[in-house]
Design a protein around this motif. Structure first.
Motif, PDB file in Angstrom:
ATOM      1  N   ILE B  31      33.888 -26.228  10.577  1.00 48.93           N
ATOM      2  CA  ILE B  31      33.925 -25.884  11.982  1.00 48.93           C
ATOM      3  C   ILE B  31      35.022 -24.871  12.273  1.00 48.93           C
ATOM      4  N   CYS B  32      35.939 -24.726  11.312  1.00 48.06           N
ATOM      5  CA  CYS B  32      37.111 -23.879  11.575  1.00 48.06           C
ATOM      6  C   CYS B  32      36.749 -22.493  12.076  1.00 48.06           C
ATOM      7  N   LEU B  35      34.068 -22.411  15.510  1.00 43.44           N
ATOM      8  CA  LEU B  35      34.297 -23.081  16.787  1.00 43.44           C
ATOM      9  C   LEU B  35      35.034 -22.170  17.767  1.00 43.44           C
ATOM     10  N   ALA B  36      35.899 -21.322  17.217  1.00 47.04           N
ATOM     11  CA  ALA B  36      36.735 -20.483  18.068  1.00 47.04           C
ATOM     12  C   ALA B  36      35.937 -19.481  18.888  1.00 47.04           C
ATOM     13  N   GLY B 105      37.088 -10.576  15.976  1.00 48.02           N
ATOM     14  CA  GLY B 105      38.417 -10.522  15.370  1.00 48.02           C
ATOM     15  C   GLY B 105      38.396 -10.967  13.921  1.00 48.02           C
ATOM     16  N   PRO B 106      39.322 -11.849  13.544  1.00 49.51           N
ATOM     17  CA  PRO B 106      39.417 -12.220  12.132  1.00 49.51           C
ATOM     18  C   PRO B 106      38.353 -13.219  11.709  1.00 49.51           C
ATOM     19  N   TYR B 107      37.545 -13.704  12.649  1.00 47.84           N
ATOM     20  CA  TYR B 107      36.685 -14.832  12.292  1.00 47.84           C
ATOM     21  C   TYR B 107      35.550 -14.477  11.351  1.00 47.84           C
ATOM     22  N   MET B 183      38.386 -22.519  27.711  1.00 49.49           N
ATOM     23  CA  MET B 183      39.656 -22.557  26.990  1.00 49.49           C
ATOM     24  C   MET B 183      39.487 -23.443  25.744  1.00 49.49           C
ATOM     25  N   PRO B 184      40.414 -23.318  24.784  1.00 45.57           N
ATOM     26  CA  PRO B 184      40.255 -24.062  23.529  1.00 45.57           C
ATOM     27  C   PRO B 184      39.951 -25.558  23.676  1.00 45.57           C
ATOM     28  N   PRO B 185      40.628 -26.304  24.579  1.00 48.06           N
ATOM     29  CA  PRO B 185      40.343 -27.747  24.626  1.00 48.06           C
ATOM     30  C   PRO B 185      38.868 -28.052  24.876  1.00 48.06           C
ATOM     31  N   ALA B 187      36.257 -26.709  23.682  1.00 52.71           N
ATOM     32  CA  ALA B 187      35.491 -26.740  22.435  1.00 52.71           C
ATOM     33  C   ALA B 187      35.631 -28.098  21.755  1.00 52.71           C
ATOM     34  N   PHE B 188      36.869 -28.614  21.744  1.00 55.75           N
ATOM     35  CA  PHE B 188      37.088 -29.914  21.105  1.00 55.75           C
ATOM     36  C   PHE B 188      36.293 -31.009  21.807  1.00 55.75           C
TER      37      PHE B 188
END
Lengths: 206, 208
Positions: B31-32, B35-36, B105-107, B183-185, B187-188
């Motif tokens: 998921i790393c 997910l971003a 980006g880097p993903y 925002m990131p939360p 996704a979690f």
């Protein structure tokens, strides 16, 4: 303090930038909680505080060293040769070789440390947080000094998150959790709440 | 395990990849890197297609080369094969869709360390012929993509009121936008809830 740094030499302001970047990498742009890097080991190795500390320490060390090494390889070798598109292969090889080397050195000179850290080192080669930090460093075009701060800060941020998670998971070990949510499910929810707390740091740095 | 996988039919491979062995629900892998980018459906779609193609092609290549690869260095060989395809994807994106390349980006590069790609190469492609390996890689990738697309759709609709950039009738006007979702939360939380749902269904299925 920012004004003060701007008036001194450029090295001084570089160092100040490095400190700010380090702080940002730990709190406002935590590599795990806001970029989702290193999730696999975050979920699978966060059952115990002791192992989390071991893995976290290994990540801090490897991340700081490999971001610096890869910075040199990228800006001093690949860019002058116009071979930027080879960066992925080069980064992966450098990270893997470095981890292997460190493993051999630790095994040879400090068996006690090897006992604690050794098993985590191979895991780190495939940890996306390391490659992620390296790629961010390239994309944001940090200078070498700032890269040191960034690599170290990212590692510390990751370590902090996984240690906190392990602590929480140990506490809720005995709690009654719905069957479907046990394990990874509840870990993700906790991570979400932690990420929420870290969002609160956003305004601290500009 | 090897004996079973060798005789798997195409249908079984497809079903396993999409549901029974779904990389996210059964194994919580990889998921790393993806997910971003799930705060936007378009980004996620591009990322998922790249990932599925890289997985499928690397699995096929690993499988085709397995006879000539020494066992001791096979991990390194696998990583190099994966990196080769990721570089192709990255260059294609940068040439034909620079905006998307910048968004991701880097993903894109992080697909190399995505555990699914390596996991499928190691678990399936090592002991199977190229064509089944290709299918296995493709459908593992797609099984993973379906879930990420669901997450992305939920996040984008609730967080911004749009779907793939187009405003939706109710959500873009009356709906009180949940900024936390983009925002990131967010996704979690969304992933955790989906995981809960699917695991509960799985547990019930096993009982009956």
């Amino acid at each position: 303090m920012i004004l003060l740094a701007a008036n001194t030499s450029s090295i001084g302001s570089e160092v100040w930038m490095a400190v700010v970047t380090c702080f940002a990498a730990i709190f406002t742009q935590n590599i795990l909680l806001s970029y989702f890097l290193g999730m696999c080991s975050f979920i699978s190795v966060s059952r115990e505080v002791k192992t989390a500390v071991g893995l976290g320490a290994a990540v801090v060390f490897v991340m700081t060293a490999t971001t610096i090494l890869n910075w040199m390889a990228y800006w001093w070798v690949l860019v002058p040769l116009n071979l930027e598109f080879y960066k992925y292969i080069l980064f992966i090889i450098i990270i893997a070789a470095f981890v292997q080397l460190i493993e051999m050195i630790i095994d040879r000179y400090s068996p006690a440390l090897y006992q604690n850290l050794g098993i985590f080192l191979p895991l780190i080669t495939v940890n996306c947080a390391i490659l992620g930090a390296v790629l961010w460093m390239v994309i944001r075009e940090y200078s070498l000094i700032v890269t040191v701060g960034f690599g170290f800060g990212s590692g510390v941020g990751w370590m902090m998150a996984i240690v906190a998670m392990a602590g929480i998971r140990q506490r809720i070990d005995e709690s009654k959790i719905p069957a479907g949510l046990r394990g990874p499910g509840i870990t993700l929810i906790i991570a979400g709440i932690m990420a929420l707390a870290f969002v609160g740091f956003t305004g601290v740095l500009q | 395990m090897n004996g079973q996988t060798a005789t798997k039919t195409t249908n079984q491979i497809i079903l396993d990849g999409l549901w029974r062995d779904n990389p996210i629900f059964r194994q919580i892998l990889g998921i790393c890197s993806t997910l971003a980018v799930t705060n936007n459906v378009t980004n996620t779609a591009v990322m998922c297609i790249s990932l599925s193609l890289v997985t499928a092609l690397s699995c096929a290549t690993v499988s085709a080369m397995k006879e000539w690869t020494p066992k001791t260095v096979r991990m390194m060989v696998q990583v190099l094969i994966i990196a080769f395809y990721v570089i192709i994807v990255d260059i294609l994106l940068r040439a034909y869709w620079p905006d998307m390349s910048r968004n991701l980006g880097p993903y894109v590069g992080l697909i190399i360390t995505n555990c699914i790609v390596m996991g499928r190469c190691e678990a399936f492609a090592q002991s199977n012929r190229p064509w089944p390996s290709f299918l296995d890689g493709l459908f593992s990738g797609l099984g993973y993509s379906v879930i990420l697309m669901v997450i992305a759709a939920i996040r984008e609709v609730m967080g911004m009121g749009t779907l793939a950039g187009y405003p939706l009738p109710y959500f873009s006007t009356q709906w009180d936008k949940w900024v936390i979702m983009v925002m990131p939360p967010g996704a979690f939380f969304v992933l955790a809830c989906l995981l809960w749902l699917c695991r509960s269904i799985g547990i019930k299925g096993k009982k009956s």
